[in-house]
Design a protein around this motif. Sequence first.
Motif, PDB file in Angstrom:
ATOM      1  N   UNK A 108       7.319  10.511  -0.403  1.00 37.69           N
ATOM      2  CA  UNK A 108       6.890  11.680   0.370  1.00 37.69           C
ATOM      3  C   UNK A 108       7.032  11.465   1.876  1.00 37.69           C
ATOM      4  N   UNK A 109       7.388  10.233   2.285  1.00 38.13           N
ATOM      5  CA  UNK A 109       7.453   9.907   3.708  1.00 38.13           C
ATOM      6  C   UNK A 109       8.745   9.166   4.077  1.00 38.13           C
ATOM      7  N   UNK A 110       9.770   9.313   3.284  1.00 34.41           N
ATOM      8  CA  UNK A 110      10.975   8.488   3.472  1.00 34.41           C
ATOM      9  C   UNK A 110      12.065   9.172   4.290  1.00 34.41           C
ATOM     10  N   UNK A 111      11.726  10.270   4.990  1.00 40.22           N
ATOM     11  CA  UNK A 111      12.754  11.042   5.695  1.00 40.22           C
ATOM     12  C   UNK A 111      13.454  10.226   6.778  1.00 40.22           C
ATOM     13  N   UNK A 151       0.821  -1.212   0.000  1.00 45.04           N
ATOM     14  CA  UNK A 151       0.000   0.000   0.000  1.00 45.04           C
ATOM     15  C   UNK A 151       0.854   1.260   0.000  1.00 45.04           C
ATOM     16  N   UNK A 152       2.017   1.191   0.634  1.00 43.93           N
ATOM     17  CA  UNK A 152       2.869   2.374   0.777  1.00 43.93           C
ATOM     18  C   UNK A 152       3.683   2.683  -0.478  1.00 43.93           C
ATOM     19  N   UNK A 190       5.359  18.373  14.105  1.00 43.63           N
ATOM     20  CA  UNK A 190       4.071  18.088  13.466  1.00 43.63           C
ATOM     21  C   UNK A 190       3.046  19.127  13.898  1.00 43.63           C
ATOM     22  N   UNK A 191       2.143  19.454  12.974  1.00 45.48           N
ATOM     23  CA  UNK A 191       1.072  20.397  13.292  1.00 45.48           C
ATOM     24  C   UNK A 191      -0.098  19.708  13.977  1.00 45.48           C
ATOM     25  N   UNK A 192      -0.272  18.413  13.729  1.00 50.35           N
ATOM     26  CA  UNK A 192      -1.376  17.685  14.338  1.00 50.35           C
ATOM     27  C   UNK A 192      -1.119  16.193  14.229  1.00 50.35           C
ATOM     28  N   UNK A 193      -1.959  15.412  14.903  1.00 44.43           N
ATOM     29  CA  UNK A 193      -1.789  13.963  14.923  1.00 44.43           C
ATOM     30  C   UNK A 193      -1.967  13.353  13.537  1.00 44.43           C
ATOM     31  N   UNK A 194      -2.846  13.917  12.749  1.00 42.34           N
ATOM     32  CA  UNK A 194      -3.078  13.382  11.410  1.00 42.34           C
ATOM     33  C   UNK A 194      -1.821  13.362  10.563  1.00 42.34           C
ATOM     34  N   UNK A 195      -0.993  14.392  10.691  1.00 42.03           N
ATOM     35  CA  UNK A 195       0.245  14.438   9.915  1.00 42.03           C
ATOM     36  C   UNK A 195       1.201  13.334  10.341  1.00 42.03           C
ATOM     37  N   UNK A 196       1.303  13.094  11.641  1.00 39.66           N
ATOM     38  CA  UNK A 196       2.168  12.017  12.126  1.00 39.66           C
ATOM     39  C   UNK A 196       1.656  10.666  11.658  1.00 39.66           C
ATOM     40  N   UNK A 197       0.365  10.416  11.818  1.00 36.65           N
ATOM     41  CA  UNK A 197      -0.193   9.138  11.387  1.00 36.65           C
ATOM     42  C   UNK A 197      -0.051   8.956   9.875  1.00 36.65           C
ATOM     43  N   UNK A 198      -0.145  10.061   9.139  1.00 39.13           N
ATOM     44  CA  UNK A 198       0.065   9.985   7.692  1.00 39.13           C
ATOM     45  C   UNK A 198       1.474   9.557   7.345  1.00 39.13           C
ATOM     46  N   UNK A 199       2.462  10.071   8.086  1.00 43.26           N
ATOM     47  CA  UNK A 199       3.850   9.654   7.855  1.00 43.26           C
ATOM     48  C   UNK A 199       4.039   8.180   8.198  1.00 43.26           C
ATOM     49  N   UNK A 200       3.492   7.755   9.330  1.00 48.62           N
ATOM     50  CA  UNK A 200       3.642   6.354   9.737  1.00 48.62           C
ATOM     51  C   UNK A 200       2.990   5.422   8.715  1.00 48.62           C
ATOM     52  N   UNK A 201       1.840   5.804   8.232  1.00 43.18           N
ATOM     53  CA  UNK A 201       1.166   5.005   7.205  1.00 43.18           C
ATOM     54  C   UNK A 201       1.981   5.009   5.911  1.00 43.18           C
ATOM     55  N   UNK A 203       5.154   5.344   5.471  1.00 42.72           N
ATOM     56  CA  UNK A 203       6.399   4.588   5.557  1.00 42.72           C
ATOM     57  C   UNK A 203       6.165   3.143   6.004  1.00 42.72           C
ATOM     58  N   UNK A 204       4.911   2.684   5.944  1.00 44.29           N
ATOM     59  CA  UNK A 204       4.538   1.311   6.295  1.00 44.29           C
ATOM     60  C   UNK A 204       4.925   0.976   7.723  1.00 44.29           C
ATOM     61  N   UNK A 205       4.674   1.904   8.641  1.00 37.96           N
ATOM     62  CA  UNK A 205       5.084   1.732  10.032  1.00 37.96           C
ATOM     63  C   UNK A 205       3.909   1.807  11.006  1.00 37.96           C
ATOM     64  N   UNK A 206       2.693   1.560  10.529  1.00 41.93           N
ATOM     65  CA  UNK A 206       1.551   1.519  11.425  1.00 41.93           C
ATOM     66  C   UNK A 206       1.469   0.158  12.122  1.00 41.93           C
ATOM     67  N   UNK A 207       0.485   0.013  13.000  1.00 36.94           N
ATOM     68  CA  UNK A 207       0.377  -1.146  13.879  1.00 36.94           C
ATOM     69  C   UNK A 207       0.250  -2.461  13.102  1.00 36.94           C
ATOM     70  N   UNK A 208       1.216  -3.357  13.309  1.00 36.27           N
ATOM     71  CA  UNK A 208       1.216  -4.668  12.663  1.00 36.27           C
ATOM     72  C   UNK A 208       1.084  -5.811  13.664  1.00 36.27           C
ATOM     73  N   UNK A 209       0.772  -5.507  14.910  1.00 38.63           N
ATOM     74  CA  UNK A 209       0.654  -6.549  15.922  1.00 38.63           C
ATOM     75  C   UNK A 209      -0.466  -7.524  15.560  1.00 38.63           C
ATOM     76  N   UNK A 210      -0.239  -8.796  15.819  1.00 39.45           N
ATOM     77  CA  UNK A 210      -1.224  -9.813  15.463  1.00 39.45           C
ATOM     78  C   UNK A 210      -2.547  -9.598  16.193  1.00 39.45           C
ATOM     79  N   UNK A 211      -2.493  -9.102  17.417  1.00 46.91           N
ATOM     80  CA  UNK A 211      -3.700  -8.920  18.222  1.00 46.91           C
ATOM     81  C   UNK A 211      -4.160  -7.467  18.250  1.00 46.91           C
TER      82      UNK A 211
END
Length: 289
Positions: free
Chosen positions: A36-39, A29-30, A203-214, A216-224
């Motif tokens: 745009x998020x590879x910093x 997906x990333x 960051x100006x807001x949480x959305x910008x941080x979550x956008x970067x994490x998404x 760079x394929x770094x959002x929550x991958x925990x099985x549970x």
Amino acid sequence: MSRNPRAPTSRGVNHDIFDRTARRHRRDRAVPGYRAHDFLRAAMLDGIADRLAIVTRGFDAILDLGCFDSGFAAPPDARVVRCDAGLGFARAAGGVQADEDRLPFADGAFDLVVSAGVLDQVNDLPGALALARRALKPDGLFLAAFVGAGSLPRLRAALREAEPEPPTARIHPQIDVRSAGDLLVRAGFALPVADVETLDVGYSDLGRLLGDLRGMAATNLLRNRAPLSATTLAAAAAAFAAQADRDGRIRERFDIVFLTGWAPDPSQPKPAKRGSAGASLAAALGKRE
């Protein structure tokens, strides 16, 4: 939070921390917008390049482990194999798809293995490090970087405030620098060094941080893992915004752990005592001719 090495698996029991299928899908997906998020990975590659510049010898066969869409900038005359857990990134880099703890490469195939931005998402990290060491020729070099313990304190605080009860795992367990050094020793590397560099990002807001994490394929991958409700997300956004500086920016922190190790060879200096993996980087790299 420190992440402990995974316990040995029992036959027929899945002890994976991370969802392998979700990880591949998130990486695919990333792919389109990754640049745009590879910093963060760019900072890791710069640090790896700085450490490699100390070494006076050349490398002819290189494994880029976790290549994303472009990978490590190798010398023009070197043979480079790119490898990524995501099919989209592997194809974009002209490489092969494989999980870091399930490598398909022969022992002694490379004289340099580099890895930037992926080892914090590997289920069997001790096994992945052992495979990387086995893939190296004697006196081959391993250089890696990943997000370590101490990272994302503002996000953690916001999620704790937004969802105090019952506690839900939203961010990956992270490995501290001391544990990382111990893992190098456990994997059989000689002259191990683990050190940390910190990167602060506004960051100006949480959305910008979550956008970067998404991105760079770094959002929550925990099985549970469990999805965030709209109510919890709104509360987290407010708690995150409340941590802003006078300029209205929230300074989030990424602690990058760098690993350096050599495949054992009789020509090397005698290894340091166990627990000294934080010894001088120059001593470990500078005298390798």
